[in-house]
Each structure stands twice: as C-alpha cells, then as structure tokens.
Write a protein that holds these residues in place. Structure first.
Motif, mmCIF file in Angstrom:
data_model
loop_
_atom_site.group_PDB
_atom_site.id
_atom_site.type_symbol
_atom_site.label_atom_id
_atom_site.label_comp_id
_atom_site.label_asym_id
_atom_site.label_seq_id
_atom_site.Cartn_x
_atom_site.Cartn_y
_atom_site.Cartn_z
ATOM 1 N N LEU A 24 0.838 -1.203 0.000
ATOM 2 C CA LEU A 24 0.000 0.000 0.000
ATOM 3 C C LEU A 24 0.875 1.256 0.000
ATOM 4 N N GLU A 25 1.992 1.198 0.691
ATOM 5 C CA GLU A 25 2.931 2.322 0.654
ATOM 6 C C GLU A 25 3.528 2.476 -0.745
ATOM 7 N N ALA A 26 3.740 1.342 -1.422
ATOM 8 C CA ALA A 26 4.282 1.387 -2.783
ATOM 9 C C ALA A 26 3.288 2.015 -3.749
ATOM 10 N N VAL A 27 1.998 1.809 -3.503
ATOM 11 C CA VAL A 27 0.970 2.455 -4.328
ATOM 12 C C VAL A 27 1.096 3.967 -4.220
ATOM 13 N N SER A 28 1.243 4.455 -2.997
ATOM 14 C CA SER A 28 1.390 5.899 -2.786
ATOM 15 C C SER A 28 2.654 6.434 -3.438
ATOM 16 N N ALA A 29 3.730 5.650 -3.364
ATOM 17 C CA ALA A 29 4.988 6.099 -3.947
ATOM 18 C C ALA A 29 4.951 6.091 -5.467
ATOM 19 N N ARG A 30 4.165 5.179 -6.036
ATOM 20 C CA ARG A 30 4.145 5.042 -7.494
ATOM 21 C C ARG A 30 3.386 6.160 -8.172
ATOM 22 N N CYS A 31 2.305 6.637 -7.555
ATOM 23 C CA CYS A 31 1.467 7.624 -8.243
ATOM 24 C C CYS A 31 0.974 8.676 -7.259
ATOM 25 N N ASP A 32 1.540 9.858 -7.328
ATOM 26 C CA ASP A 32 1.141 10.942 -6.434
ATOM 27 C C ASP A 32 -0.302 11.357 -6.668
ATOM 28 N N GLN A 33 -0.764 11.282 -7.905
ATOM 29 C CA GLN A 33 -2.120 11.727 -8.216
ATOM 30 C C GLN A 33 -3.168 10.818 -7.600
ATOM 31 N N ILE A 34 -2.848 9.541 -7.464
ATOM 32 C CA ILE A 34 -3.757 8.648 -6.746
ATOM 33 C C ILE A 34 -3.734 8.976 -5.265
ATOM 34 N N THR A 35 -2.537 9.170 -4.718
ATOM 35 C CA THR A 35 -2.394 9.483 -3.298
ATOM 36 C C THR A 35 -3.176 10.731 -2.925
ATOM 37 N N GLU A 36 -3.135 11.737 -3.772
ATOM 38 C CA GLU A 36 -3.830 12.997 -3.498
ATOM 39 C C GLU A 36 -5.347 12.838 -3.511
ATOM 40 N N ARG A 37 -5.843 11.806 -4.193
ATOM 41 C CA ARG A 37 -7.286 11.639 -4.363
ATOM 42 C C ARG A 37 -7.870 10.469 -3.584
ATOM 43 N N VAL A 38 -7.042 9.752 -2.838
ATOM 44 C CA VAL A 38 -7.535 8.596 -2.088
ATOM 45 C C VAL A 38 -8.393 9.060 -0.911
ATOM 46 N N VAL A 39 -9.621 8.605 -0.894
ATOM 47 C CA VAL A 39 -10.538 8.915 0.212
ATOM 48 C C VAL A 39 -10.171 8.079 1.436
ATOM 49 N N GLY A 40 -9.753 6.854 1.196
ATOM 50 C CA GLY A 40 -9.393 5.954 2.284
ATOM 51 C C GLY A 40 -9.248 4.540 1.762
ATOM 52 N N THR A 41 -9.070 3.622 2.685
ATOM 53 C CA THR A 41 -8.928 2.217 2.335
ATOM 54 C C THR A 41 -10.177 1.453 2.733
ATOM 55 N N PHE A 42 -10.399 0.342 2.062
ATOM 56 C CA PHE A 42 -11.520 -0.541 2.371
ATOM 57 C C PHE A 42 -10.967 -1.953 2.413
ATOM 58 N N VAL A 43 -11.182 -2.661 3.509
ATOM 59 C CA VAL A 43 -10.573 -3.965 3.719
ATOM 60 C C VAL A 43 -11.570 -5.065 3.403
ATOM 61 N N ASN A 44 -11.128 -6.016 2.621
ATOM 62 C CA ASN A 44 -11.981 -7.099 2.152
ATOM 63 C C ASN A 44 -11.574 -8.433 2.791
ATOM 64 N N LYS A 45 -12.554 -9.345 2.881
ATOM 65 C CA LYS A 45 -12.327 -10.711 3.355
ATOM 66 C C LYS A 45 -11.839 -10.750 4.805
ATOM 67 N N VAL A 46 -12.467 -9.962 5.656
ATOM 68 C CA VAL A 46 -12.083 -9.929 7.071
ATOM 69 C C VAL A 46 -12.808 -11.047 7.824
ATOM 70 N N PRO A 47 -12.104 -12.014 8.388
ATOM 71 C CA PRO A 47 -12.759 -13.132 9.096
ATOM 72 C C PRO A 47 -13.275 -12.711 10.457
ATOM 73 N N ARG A 48 -14.223 -13.450 10.939
ATOM 74 C CA ARG A 48 -14.698 -13.222 12.303
ATOM 75 C C ARG A 48 -13.605 -13.600 13.303
ATOM 76 N N GLY A 49 -13.612 -12.882 14.418
ATOM 77 C CA GLY A 49 -12.601 -13.140 15.424
ATOM 78 C C GLY A 49 -11.304 -12.405 15.171
ATOM 79 N N SER A 50 -11.291 -11.558 14.147
ATOM 80 C CA SER A 50 -10.053 -10.841 13.818
ATOM 81 C C SER A 50 -9.913 -9.524 14.567
ATOM 82 N N GLY A 51 -10.956 -9.114 15.277
ATOM 83 C CA GLY A 51 -10.906 -7.865 16.016
ATOM 84 C C GLY A 51 -11.544 -6.698 15.276
ATOM 85 N N TRP A 52 -12.026 -6.923 14.075
ATOM 86 C CA TRP A 52 -12.663 -5.844 13.308
ATOM 87 C C TRP A 52 -14.135 -5.701 13.654
ATOM 88 N N TYR A 53 -14.752 -6.745 14.112
ATOM 89 C CA TYR A 53 -16.196 -6.755 14.298
ATOM 90 C C TYR A 53 -16.590 -6.113 15.636
#
Length: 267
Positions: free
Chosen positions: A238-267
């Motif tokens: 994810l840090e490499a994404v920011s380093a690769r393209c400044d224009q994406i970094t400037e426009r990123v609203v945030g991250t969205f995490v997929n495939k989070v299992p139960r018991g992982s502490g997110w729920y």
C-alpha cells in the motif's frame, strides 16, 4: 502463540484497523467479510443466480451489520465529499494487486448507491481482467472503444433491468489494451458527458502495482478507494501504491478492507 505473533507482527500484512490507519495515515472506510465458501470459485456467477429478485449481495444478507452497513458507510463518506452542483463524481476502485476484492467492492458500491436512489454508472475499466463484463454483459457490442471514438456516449448507457443501474461493459472482441486510453482527452470528454445524467461514475480499475492504467486514469478521476485484503495485502504494498502515483495518493478517500474473518478484532 509464536506463530500467531509472527503472523501478526512480522508478516507486515493488513490485520487491524488501528495498524492500517497508523502506518498509512489513511482513514479505513469499512470492511467486508469473506464470501461463503461455496462461492469462492466463481463468486460473481453465484451472486447473479437470482438477479431479477435481489441483485448482488456479499457474505449474505444474513449479516447486514457487516456487509450492508459497511457499504452504506462508504456511500455516506463519498456523499459528504460530493458537490451536487458539479455533476457526477468519478470514483476509481483499485488495489495494490489483483484478487484483493476491488471488483467486489466496485459492483456492490454501485448497487448500494442505486438502491438508495442515486444515479450511478458502473464502468468496467479493468482492461486486463474484464471480470464485470464477463459476468454481467459478455455479449455487449458497445463500450469503452466506442465511447472513446465518440460514437457512443456514457449518457446513452441504459440500465441493466436485473440490476437497476447501467453498466458500461467492454466488447470482448476489441478490448483496448493501451493504458493511455484512460488518460486521453476522449476519456475526459466521456466523463464530462456523464455529469448531466449521473451522480456517480464508479470505475473498476486494474491493480496499481501490476499495470499503469490506474495511474494513467488518475488525472481524470475525482476520488479513489484503495482496497486491501485482510491477511494478504502488505502495508509495504500500500505504501508502494502511494509512492508510485502521487495523483492517486492525493485523491484517495481511504482504504476498504476485504475478506475480514470473524474473530479478527474488526467486528
């Protein structure tokens, strides 16, 4: 315990909301649970088994507090950034690597927006994968090539009856492979033409670290949502994404995490 500690602290993957936000200084917009096991092989095909009744859902509407509310929260976060007087807002959905759930999020975000009465257009802009086209409109004879040439306008795309919102698919026999298609003047004109008819244009883009298409499209898009997969996507990627393209970094609203299992502490 040693193995668990090593996976948690030495693996460097996305495993907690606090760690993700701390390491990247990006807001975590939500998360989605894993697909049911029987859907893993061909998820989109299974989702569409009853399109005329309910549309597409994720881990099952049995748990709306996870999937449904996460999508609503993401939609509200985007609504807060939108200026209604400026017309359609374009949102690129991408990830560091393929297979991390960006297409899943792009589709279900568009569905959530349509269900809320928002005018939304979903664009299959992943010219390397074409997952949306293959599952939703494999027989499509008009798409990005025609819109790029000016013979077809995004404002003319008709809603898919089974879904309730339009999808700009790609003719599978003439897919443009050049990434500069997404950065061209014609692409800007296409998006401008959609502003009078839609509130949002959601684009499923290729993975940033595998192709240059998302970076090429960044100059024309308003916002980006960066998708990560729990336990697989590395913070370094994810840090490499920011380093690769400044224009994406400037426009990123945030991250969205997929495939989070139960018991992982997110729920």
């Amino acid at each position: 315990m040693v193995i668990a500690y090593a996976r948690e602290h030495l693996g460097g993957t996305v495993r907690s909301r606090q760690g993700l936000e701390r390491d990247l200084d990006l807001r975590c917009l939500g998360f989605l649970p894993p697909l049911q096991q029987r859907w893993r092989r061909k998820p989109l095909r299974f989702w569409l088994r009853q399109p005329t009744q309910r549309g597409i859902l994720l881990a099952g509407e049995k748990d709306p507090s996870c999937a449904g509310e996460a999508l609503i929260g993401l939609r509200l976060a985007l609504d807060a950034l939108r200026d209604p007087s400026s017309g359609a807002v374009s949102i690129g959905i991408t990830s560091a690597h393929s297979g991390e759930g960006k297409t899943t999020l792009a589709f279900n975000l568009a569905k959530s927006m349509a269900d809320a009465g928002t005018r939304v257009l979903l664009v299959d802009a992943d010219l390397h994968g074409l997952s949306l086209t293959r599952e939703l409109a494999p027989q499509s004879n008009r798409g990005l090539p025609e819109a790029h040439r000016g013979t077809f306008s995004l404002a003319d795309v008709e809603p898919v009856p089974a879904l309730g919102f339009p999808v700009l698919a790609q003719p599978l026999d003439r897919v443009p492979r050049r990434p500069d298609v997404l950065s061209s003047r014609q692409m800007r004109e296409m998006l401008d033409a959609a502003r009078s008819k839609f509130d949002y244009v959601v684009l499923d883009l290729p993975a940033v670290l595998e192709h240059v298409d998302a970076c090429a499209a960044a100059i024309h898009l308003d916002f980006f949502v960066l998708v990560a997969e729990w336990g697989r996507t590395k913070i370094a990627d994810l840090e490499a994404v920011s380093a690769r393209c400044d224009q994406i970094t400037e426009r990123v609203v945030g991250t969205f995490v997929n495939k989070v299992p139960r018991g992982s502490g997110w729920y």
